[in-house]
Every structure is written in C-alpha cells, then in structure tokens.
Design an enzyme around this catalytic site. Structure first.
Site, mmCIF file in Angstrom:
data_model
loop_
_atom_site.group_PDB
_atom_site.id
_atom_site.type_symbol
_atom_site.label_atom_id
_atom_site.label_comp_id
_atom_site.label_asym_id
_atom_site.label_seq_id
_atom_site.Cartn_x
_atom_site.Cartn_y
_atom_site.Cartn_z
ATOM 1 N N GLU A 1 -15.210 17.676 -60.664
ATOM 2 C CA GLU A 1 -15.900 18.703 -59.879
ATOM 3 C C GLU A 1 -15.131 20.006 -59.756
ATOM 4 O O GLU A 1 -14.647 20.360 -58.672
ATOM 5 C CB GLU A 1 -16.230 18.174 -58.483
ATOM 6 C CG GLU A 1 -17.221 17.050 -58.506
ATOM 7 C CD GLU A 1 -17.775 16.733 -57.115
ATOM 8 O OE1 GLU A 1 -17.495 17.489 -56.171
ATOM 9 O OE2 GLU A 1 -18.492 15.730 -56.993
ATOM 10 N N GLU B 293 -20.794 9.768 -60.471
ATOM 11 C CA GLU B 293 -20.884 9.513 -59.024
ATOM 12 C C GLU B 293 -22.322 9.663 -58.571
ATOM 13 O O GLU B 293 -23.000 10.619 -58.952
ATOM 14 C CB GLU B 293 -20.064 10.527 -58.213
ATOM 15 C CG GLU B 293 -18.583 10.344 -58.302
ATOM 16 C CD GLU B 293 -17.809 11.407 -57.527
ATOM 17 O OE1 GLU B 293 -18.334 11.954 -56.537
ATOM 18 O OE2 GLU B 293 -16.667 11.686 -57.927
HETATM 19 C C1 GCO Z 1 -17.221 14.646 -54.635
HETATM 20 C C2 GCO Z 1 -15.994 13.895 -54.849
HETATM 21 C C3 GCO Z 1 -15.814 12.687 -53.969
HETATM 22 C C4 GCO Z 1 -16.460 12.740 -52.633
HETATM 23 C C5 GCO Z 1 -17.908 12.401 -52.706
HETATM 24 C C6 GCO Z 1 -18.607 12.420 -51.386
HETATM 25 O O1 GCO Z 1 -18.166 14.406 -55.344
HETATM 26 O O2 GCO Z 1 -17.254 15.510 -53.777
HETATM 27 O O3 GCO Z 1 -15.897 13.519 -56.152
HETATM 28 O O4 GCO Z 1 -14.442 12.635 -53.865
HETATM 29 O O5 GCO Z 1 -15.864 11.870 -51.761
HETATM 30 O O6 GCO Z 1 -18.582 13.280 -53.499
HETATM 31 O O7 GCO Z 1 -18.613 13.705 -50.846
#
Ligand code: GCO
Length: 442
Positions: free
Chosen positions: A161, A347
C-alpha cells in the site's frame, strides 16, 4: 470455479502481530517511535501485540486447521537488520526460518511482504524514503531476504500500500513517520520506492526461479453505478487518477508496467520528468508479474464522475467504511485490464464489534456475511475467466491496527489481550467450510 493452484490464504504484518519484549535483538521501527510519542489510541503500543513471535506454532496449527494453503506475512526489516543496514540480527534470521519451515511442513505456502510500513527508525533518521540512499538500503535488505529465504519462496510483495506509506506517512503525516512534505518531496519518495522495487526485482529474480513479484496497492475503490460507456470511463478515471500524486494508483503501478509515470504528472511537474527519465525505470519492466490488491470497500461513481453519496442507505464497518463488494469487482477489472497481469487479492476483510459471548464463542455474523459477499465476487470473476490467483483474508488474528491500536478487530481469530488466548470466531469456521467446499484437487 477455483483452480487447484488457487491460494486461499490469510494475511498479517510484522509490526501488527509479532510483538517484541526487548530481548529479541530487533531494532526500533518508525511505528515503535510513533507509539513512544503517544500517537496511538489510548497510548497503546505494539510491544506485546499478539506475540506471534513466540506463538507462531500455535498460530500455524490454527491456520492448518482452517485449511488455508497460503500465509501472507511480512518480514520486519529492523528485526533482520536492527540499524536497517550493516549488522544482522541472527535471532531474527532464525525466527523467519522457523516460521517458513513450519508453514511448509503444514503445506502452507509462505507469501512474503518485504515492506509493510515498519521502516527501521535508524534509516528514518537519515531521511527514510526521502534519501536517495533508500534504494541502496532496500537493496541490501532484499538481498539478505533473498539469500536467507529465497530457496523456499515463490511469491513476494515488495511494498504494501504505497498510498499509505507515502501519502499517510510523508504527506498527511497521520501515519509514521508523520512527515508533511509538498508534492516535489513526495515525488522524490515515490521515485526512490520505484527504484528500490526495480533493484530488488533483479536481486530476487536472480535467486528465485519463476518468481512472482508484485506490489500491493489499495485504492479509493471507485466503481461505476451503471455500465454505459460514459459512467464506466468516469469511474475508471477516478479510480486511477487523483490530483494528489501520492493518492493515485496509476502513479504507483504505471512505472512498474510501462517504465514511466503518467503524462499528467510530467506535465504538472516538468522538473520531475527529467529526474524520472534519468532513473530509467524502463529497464525493470517485465520483472513485476503480479498485482497485489487490497480491497475493503466500494465508492459508487455516476456519469458525471461524482460520488453517489448513498450514506443513509449504506452498511458500515467498524472503520466507518461502507460494505460494498462492487468495489472489489470493478477494482479487479480495472487493474487487470490496464496492466494485463494476474492478480492476488492480498487483503480483504472487515473490522466489526466482536464480543465474546457467554458461551465462550465470538459470533461475528457480520464478518461471515462480508466474506460471503466478497467471495461471491471472486467466484463471479473467476467464471468470467479473470486471472485471480489467490484471496487472502485480512486478518488471521485480531492485531495492532496502527493508530487505532487494539480498538479495531479484523481477525478470524479473536485475541484476549490480557491472556493472549486465541479463540476462533464464527467467521473462522465459515471460511473453513468455504475452503473445504471450494478447494479443488484437479
Ligand atoms: C492496510 C494494511 C493493513 C491494515 C488493514 C486494515 O490495508 O491498511 O495493509 O495493515 O491493518 O488494511 O486497516
């Protein structure tokens, strides 16, 4: 239909789960500093977190029972190289060796993220991403990872990200290291990140046969409310392009696939064009062969390119985002169409108000529903023959949610932060059943 090779996984990040009681030889990261500065909800810290460092075996056993065939985790740069460069922490090297070997014994593929936001504090003090030496530092770190673990890796994510690394870390300053640079400074950071990704791609490719390498992006999740040409074009444009370069998906991905930044960036910042062209990112094109996509929500866009604000009708997560799987559906279409690349959903998940009921269980029905809706999108896209190779739930256990500390729970497994007891939630059993039903062997 999920192919045999499809990865059903879970995701975590070092700074959010590992913990460190001070005896592990790990150097400080910028998130330790952020904690020390009291920038976290209720002054919480990541010192113990969920103690994955000591409890990884128990966690991997739970993963194996869940039925996942992949675990996406990140290595902590300052655990391996406490000062970011130079001296190596053998205890750190050993930890990831144990972790990877335990995973492989359980037939769980390790998917390694090199950078999930925890820059070594020592390097931040030298300017972090702002310093052109960042490229050298990151190269040294990735060479170490390739050397120690490359023999057992197939898939690596370089940066997780960039929107959060660069925009939240160096522009708005809400995330560590909390800097607030102007656009010229920001573009420099972005270029250093791309050069670092390029250099690490050469190093990893030399060590790892058939490597799958990518960067994991998150977006503002814009999608078209209708499929007429005009609405589609507006949503797509808003998805990729922002006025703020540090929030633009095309600024982060174009250089990896096309070797250059979008034209509008060069037009707006002509001095940057010269620097960027000198960096010759074209020589790395071809080294990045997967897209990592983190999706959490969706933002409907109309034919004027405006957001349709249906907030009164929306369903909300505990992060105040809306639940809208259309974002994932279109995000995947837009990304794969533009970059013609296979994709992993690195994710997807949701924070909800999870309570431990009197029966000792955590009945997180909303998370079950969230996963069901999003996995339905994945199935639909697979039917449409999209090249999606894996889906990773964020997150395996509850954990340290950055500035929100432990107040947000994303896990399939509940953590009691006093005893560190792990309790699989209803969503864990839901996902277990989904995997069992959908995993194919042929
Ligand atoms: C993100 C990160 C994670 C976060 C998740 C929840 O996507 O921001 O990769 O570390 O914990 O997204 O906010």
């Amino acid at each position: 239909m999920f192919k045999k090779e499809f990865l059903f996984g879970v995701s975590t990040a070092a700074a959010q789960v590992e913990g460190d009681d001070g005896t592990q030889g790990r150097g400080k990261s910028i998130w330790d500093t952020f904690c020390d500065e009291g920038r976290i909800y209720k002054n919480q810290t990541a010192k113990i977190s969920v103690d994955h460092y000591n409890r990884y075996e128990e966690d991997i056993n739970l993963m194996a029972d869940l039925g996942v065939n992949a675990y996406r985790f990140s290595t902590s740069w300052s655990r391996l190289l406490p000062e970011g460069i130079g001296a190596v922490n053998q205890k750190g090297i050993d930890f990831y060796n144990r972790l990877i070997d335990t995973l492989l014994k359980k037939n769980i593929q390790p998917i390694l993220t090199l950078y999930h936001w925890d820059l070594p504090q020592a390097l931040s003090e030298k300017g972090g991403f702002e310093n052109p030496d960042f490229v050298k530092w990151f190269t040294e770190y990735s060479a170490l990872v390739a050397d120690k673990y490359g023999d057992r890796l197939k898939t690596v994510i370089s940066f997780n990200e960039p929107i959060n690394i660069i925009n939240s870390g160096y522009k708005s300053g809400v995330f560590a290291p909390g800097k607030q640079l102007g656009d010229e400074g920001i573009l420099k950071c972005i270029l250093h990140m791309h050069k670092a990704h390029g250099e690490c791609s050469q190093i990893l490719r030399a060590k790892i046969k058939d490597l799958q390498l990518g960067l994991a992006v998150s977006t503002f999740e814009e999608y078209p409310v209708a499929t007429d040409e005009k609405t589609l074009a507006c949503a797509k444009k808003r998805f990729f392009e922002k006025d703020n370069p540090a929030e633009s998906v095309d600024v982060y991905l174009d250089p990896l696939y096309f070797g250059e930044y979008p034209k509008r960036i060069y037009e707006k910042y002509p001095a940057f064009q010269e620097v960027a062209e000198k960096a010759d990112l074209k020589k790395y094109v071809g080294n990045t062969n997967i897209i990592g996509y983190n999706n959490y929500s969706g933002m409907p866009i109309d034919s004027r390119g405006e957001e349709v604000k249906n907030y009164l009708l929306a369903e909300y997560t505990d992060m105040c985002g809306t639940v809208d799987p259309n974002g994932m559906y279109w995000g995947i279409k837009f990304l794969t169409e533009r970059y013609k690349s296979p994709l992993y959903i690195t994710e997807n998940g949701v924070a909800t108000q999870d309570w431990m009921f009197d029966d000792g269980k955590v009945h997180d029905v909303n998370r079950c529903e969230y996963l069901k809706r999003h996995l339905a999108v994945v199935s639909k896209l697979l039917e449409e023959k999209m090249d999606i190779r894996g889906y990773f739930v964020w997150s395996f256990t509850d954990n340290f949610e950055w500035i929100f500390g432990y107040s947000k729970r994303f896990g399939l497994v509940h953590i009691n932060y006093e005893t560190l007891k792990r309790t699989p939630k209803d969503s864990y059993y839901w996902y277990q059943e989904f995997i069992a039903k959908n995993k194919t062997t042929k």
